[in-house]
Design a protein around this motif. Structure first.
Motif, PDB file in Angstrom:
ATOM      1  N   ARG A  19       0.858  -1.187   0.000  1.00  0.00           N
ATOM      2  CA  ARG A  19       0.000   0.000   0.000  1.00  0.00           C
ATOM      3  C   ARG A  19       0.892   1.234   0.000  1.00  0.00           C
ATOM      4  O   ARG A  19       1.759   1.387   0.857  1.00  0.00           O
ATOM      5  CB  ARG A  19      -0.901   0.003   1.224  1.00  0.00           C
ATOM      6  CG  ARG A  19      -1.822   1.215   1.362  1.00  0.00           C
ATOM      7  CD  ARG A  19      -2.670   1.048   2.609  1.00  0.00           C
ATOM      8  NE  ARG A  19      -3.423   2.219   2.986  1.00  0.00           N
ATOM      9  CZ  ARG A  19      -4.657   2.476   2.599  1.00  0.00           C
ATOM     10  NH1 ARG A  19      -5.284   1.637   1.782  1.00  0.00           N
ATOM     11  NH2 ARG A  19      -5.287   3.562   3.007  1.00  0.00           N
ATOM     12  N   SER A  21       0.952   5.485   0.039  1.00  0.00           N
ATOM     13  CA  SER A  21       0.169   6.646   0.430  1.00  0.00           C
ATOM     14  C   SER A  21       0.898   7.919   0.041  1.00  0.00           C
ATOM     15  O   SER A  21       2.123   7.943  -0.032  1.00  0.00           O
ATOM     16  CB  SER A  21      -0.089   6.638   1.942  1.00  0.00           C
ATOM     17  OG  SER A  21      -0.874   5.531   2.314  1.00  0.00           O
ATOM     18  N   HIS A  81      -4.215   6.995  -1.770  1.00  0.00           N
ATOM     19  CA  HIS A  81      -3.604   5.697  -1.504  1.00  0.00           C
ATOM     20  C   HIS A  81      -3.659   4.828  -2.751  1.00  0.00           C
ATOM     21  O   HIS A  81      -4.563   4.977  -3.584  1.00  0.00           O
ATOM     22  CB  HIS A  81      -4.350   4.975  -0.380  1.00  0.00           C
ATOM     23  CG  HIS A  81      -4.542   5.803   0.843  1.00  0.00           C
ATOM     24  ND1 HIS A  81      -3.541   6.018   1.767  1.00  0.00           N
ATOM     25  CD2 HIS A  81      -5.628   6.492   1.292  1.00  0.00           C
ATOM     26  CE1 HIS A  81      -3.995   6.789   2.731  1.00  0.00           C
ATOM     27  NE2 HIS A  81      -5.261   7.098   2.476  1.00  0.00           N
ATOM     28  N   GLN A  83      -3.599   0.788  -3.251  1.00  0.00           N
ATOM     29  CA  GLN A  83      -3.517  -0.571  -2.741  1.00  0.00           C
ATOM     30  C   GLN A  83      -3.181  -1.486  -3.899  1.00  0.00           C
ATOM     31  O   GLN A  83      -3.927  -1.554  -4.880  1.00  0.00           O
ATOM     32  CB  GLN A  83      -4.849  -0.984  -2.114  1.00  0.00           C
ATOM     33  CG  GLN A  83      -4.852  -2.397  -1.548  1.00  0.00           C
ATOM     34  CD  GLN A  83      -3.923  -2.549  -0.357  1.00  0.00           C
ATOM     35  OE1 GLN A  83      -3.922  -1.724   0.563  1.00  0.00           O
ATOM     36  NE2 GLN A  83      -3.112  -3.597  -0.364  1.00  0.00           N
TER      37      GLN A  83
END
Length: 124
Positions: A19, A21, A81, A83
């Motif tokens: 992930r 960010s 973000h 993912q």
């Protein structure tokens, strides 16, 4: 001025997840689109995923179904973000957070602000 600061990235095995960010600061209220782009040596930077303030998303064909872009809401839409699941060796690249006040773009030169980049390596 707008500043983008990325976090996340690293080394992961094929099939794994990561992930990323990105937090925007400064005149971040002007940002209509936030995106993730990636680049490998010798190749042009490519837009992996983008998201508008209205929640419209777009993905590179090769990541559809595996990557999900999201943007914090409703009051903190300047954090984005990415993912990443079912990662493949060909996903290995430096990933950059990007943003623009202009309409969404499918090419890297449509973006005006950039983070410093974070390395993602997919290898066993």
């Amino acid at each position: 001025q707008v500043h983008l600061v990325e976090s996340g990235g690293g080394l992961v095995q094929p099939g794994g997840s990561l992930r990323l960010s990105c937090a925007a600061s400064g005149y971040a209220f002007v940002l209509n689109v936030m995106a993730w782009c990636r680049q490998v040596p010798g190749k042009e930077r490519e837009v992996v995923a983008s998201i508008t303030t209205d929640g419209f998303v777009d993905y590179l064909d090769s990541v559809k179904g595996r990557f999900t872009i999201s943007r914090d809401s409703p009051n903190t839409k300047n954090t984005v973000h990415l993912q990443m699941t079912n990662l493949k060796p060909e996903d290995t690249a430096v990933y950059y957070c990007a943003a623009t006040p202009r309409p969404p773009a499918t090419t890297w030169y449509g973006y005006d602000y950039w983070g410093q980049g974070t390395q993602v390596t997919v290898s066993s």
